[in-house]
Design an enzyme around this catalytic site. Structure first.
Site, mmCIF file in Angstrom:
data_model
loop_
_atom_site.group_PDB
_atom_site.id
_atom_site.type_symbol
_atom_site.label_atom_id
_atom_site.label_comp_id
_atom_site.label_asym_id
_atom_site.label_seq_id
_atom_site.Cartn_x
_atom_site.Cartn_y
_atom_site.Cartn_z
ATOM 1 C CB CYS A 1 -31.931 54.518 94.332
ATOM 2 S SG CYS A 1 -31.795 54.685 96.119
ATOM 3 C CB THR B 1 -45.453 35.496 103.225
ATOM 4 O OG1 THR B 1 -45.487 34.413 104.131
ATOM 5 C CG2 THR B 1 -46.013 35.020 101.911
ATOM 6 C CG LEU C 1 -49.313 32.924 105.904
ATOM 7 C CD1 LEU C 1 -50.066 33.736 106.954
ATOM 8 C CD2 LEU C 1 -48.429 33.854 105.089
ATOM 9 C CG ASP D 1 -36.927 44.201 108.190
ATOM 10 O OD1 ASP D 1 -36.240 45.111 107.678
ATOM 11 O OD2 ASP D 1 -37.938 43.744 107.635
ATOM 12 C CD GLU E 1 -44.775 45.411 109.601
ATOM 13 O OE1 GLU E 1 -43.837 44.623 109.359
ATOM 14 O OE2 GLU E 1 -45.018 46.391 108.886
ATOM 15 C CE1 TYR F 1 -39.407 45.923 110.354
ATOM 16 C CE2 TYR F 1 -41.067 44.262 110.848
ATOM 17 C CZ TYR F 1 -40.582 45.263 110.036
ATOM 18 O OH TYR F 1 -41.276 45.639 108.915
ATOM 19 C CB CYS G 1 -28.282 52.304 91.715
ATOM 20 S SG CYS G 1 -27.688 50.965 92.764
ATOM 21 C CD1 TRP H 1 -49.942 47.036 106.307
ATOM 22 C CD2 TRP H 1 -50.863 45.323 105.246
ATOM 23 N NE1 TRP H 1 -48.994 46.506 105.476
ATOM 24 C CE2 TRP H 1 -49.534 45.443 104.812
ATOM 25 C CE3 TRP H 1 -51.655 44.289 104.696
ATOM 26 C CZ2 TRP H 1 -48.969 44.589 103.864
ATOM 27 C CZ3 TRP H 1 -51.091 43.449 103.770
ATOM 28 C CH2 TRP H 1 -49.767 43.594 103.365
ATOM 29 C CE1 TYR I 1 -39.699 30.072 110.064
ATOM 30 C CE2 TYR I 1 -40.863 30.645 108.050
ATOM 31 C CZ TYR I 1 -39.699 30.325 108.716
ATOM 32 O OH TYR I 1 -38.530 30.261 108.010
HETATM 33 S S1 SF4 Z 1 -29.402 52.551 98.402
HETATM 34 FE FE1 SF4 Z 1 -30.033 53.108 96.335
HETATM 35 S S2 SF4 Z 1 -28.183 53.668 95.289
HETATM 36 FE FE2 SF4 Z 1 -27.590 52.532 97.130
HETATM 37 S S3 SF4 Z 1 -27.380 50.422 96.475
HETATM 38 FE FE3 SF4 Z 1 -29.449 50.674 97.198
HETATM 39 S S4 SF4 Z 1 -30.611 51.177 95.357
HETATM 40 FE FE4 SF4 Z 1 -28.469 51.526 94.878
#
Ligand code: SF4
Length: 343
Positions: free
Chosen positions: A202, A43, A80, A138, A37, A120, A199, A24, A82
């Site tokens: 991230c 799911t 699915l 959401d 959405e 949302y 993290c 999509w 619901y």
């Molecule tokens: S936003 Fe990024 S750094 Fe913060 S908890 Fe989530 S993954 Fe970790």
């Protein structure tokens, strides 16, 4: 208060490199965004892809959705869960045909008037399909945002969600659809819901208070769910001359109006099943199909199943008798019964 504006550039750069390729997204027509959405509310993305492609192939536009027979609609949604969501999808499609000349309105507030579209979904359609600068908040978005801010707000509260919508309304950049989808993707792939977020991968780690304080696993905070009610059931796969009995559920409540296998409240032993059949003068072979469990949001079914091959017919006006092929192709049977329909 946490300043979310500072995350925008890094988040968009990350999205440009890591965005998931989804059917999509390749062609974000408003109708496609809407259907995807609604499916994604219940799911995982991987599972939705197949459902989405099948749905769009069968009902390629809003007009086709508005006029589809209910049986086809439910069959396309089978598995699915619901089912009210797909019924609302059709009601909204009819509204769109009647009130908006067949086009989903390019207006957040108008979108909210459509059946089954909450803040949302309206935000997702408005931003992704029309580039309108509104957020789509959401549970996933709230998780990411509350971790970034190191906030212990209870995200299951409507007031917390509303507040986040107001905050992000000031943050969403011109590339509104990309921003909202970037947060969704980050929540799905990096700042994951179960287990430790990734993290180290991230793009927002340097802005994240939860990471800095080492409290990622404590956030977000949710209200405790009420314990599920357990209902015991005996499920009957009744066969007579190669056909199987199904019946329609009541029009209200759980799995309203869907087809189901006949069933009894409570759990019956094989001996008890044989006695019931004998009392009713029915000759039949009874085979145990074993225990099963199905979890709905508030209820859990604890089941026992029997395959009963009848030699004498049962006169039950609620039953219709269908072949295995028809069960597969025509009638939408909720997933709860699927373990008793396997070969
Ligand atoms: S936003 Fe990024 S750094 Fe913060 S908890 Fe989530 S993954 Fe970790």
């Amino acid at each position: 208060m946490y300043n979310y504006k500072k995350i925008v550039d890094d988040l968009l750069k990350w999205y440009d490199r890591h965005a998931r390729s989804l059917p999509w997204r390749e062609n974000p027509k408003p109708y496609y965004v809407w259907v995807s959405e609604i499916m994604l509310q219940q799911t995982r993305v991987e599972a939705v892809k197949g459902y989405f492609n099948r749905f769009i192939e069968a009902l390629p536009d809003i007009e086709a959705l508005a006029t589809a027979p209910e049986e086809q609609l439910l069959k396309l949604w089978e598995g699915l869960g619901y089912y009210n969501r797909v019924r609302n999808l059709q009601k909204a499609a009819i509204q769109v045909m009647e009130d908006y000349q067949g086009l989903l309105p390019a207006d957040y507030k108008e979108l909210l008037k459509l059946k089954g579209i909450g803040s949302y979904t309206a935000g997702a359609i408005a931003s992704i399909a029309y580039g309108i600068q509104v957020p789509a908040v959401d549970g996933n978005v709230l998780r990411v945002m509350k971790r970034l801010a190191g906030s212990y707000d209870v995200i299951t509260k409507a007031s917390v969600k509303r507040q986040m919508e107001e905050i992000l309304a000031e943050v969403v950049p011109v590339r509104a659809g990309a921003f909202n989808q970037a947060v969704m993707d980050l929540g799905a792939m990096v700042c994951i819901p179960n287990g430790m977020p990734l993290c180290e991968k991230c793009p927002l780690a340097k802005y994240c208070i939860a990471k800095e304080k080492g409290i990622q696993m404590e956030l977000p905070v949710k209200e405790k769910k009420k314990a599920r009610k357990i209902e015991e059931k005996t499920i009957l796969l009744l066969e007579y001359q190669g056909k199987y009995a199904i019946q329609k559920r009541r029009e209200k409540g759980l799995l309203a109006g869907l087809w189901e296998l006949p069933n009894l409240e409570g759990k019956y032993s094989k001996q008890e099943m044989l006695s019931i059949l004998k009392e009713e003068n029915k000759r039949a072979d009874v085979y145990e199909l074993g225990p099963g469990k199905h979890i709905f949001s508030h209820i859990e079914w604890s089941m026992l199943g029997y395959h009963i091959i009848l030699e004498t017919p049962i006169e039950e006006k609620n039953y219709i008798w269908v072949s295995k092929q028809e069960l597969q192709d025509t009638y939408a049977i909720p997933t709860a019964f699927s373990i008793y329909l396997k070969d």
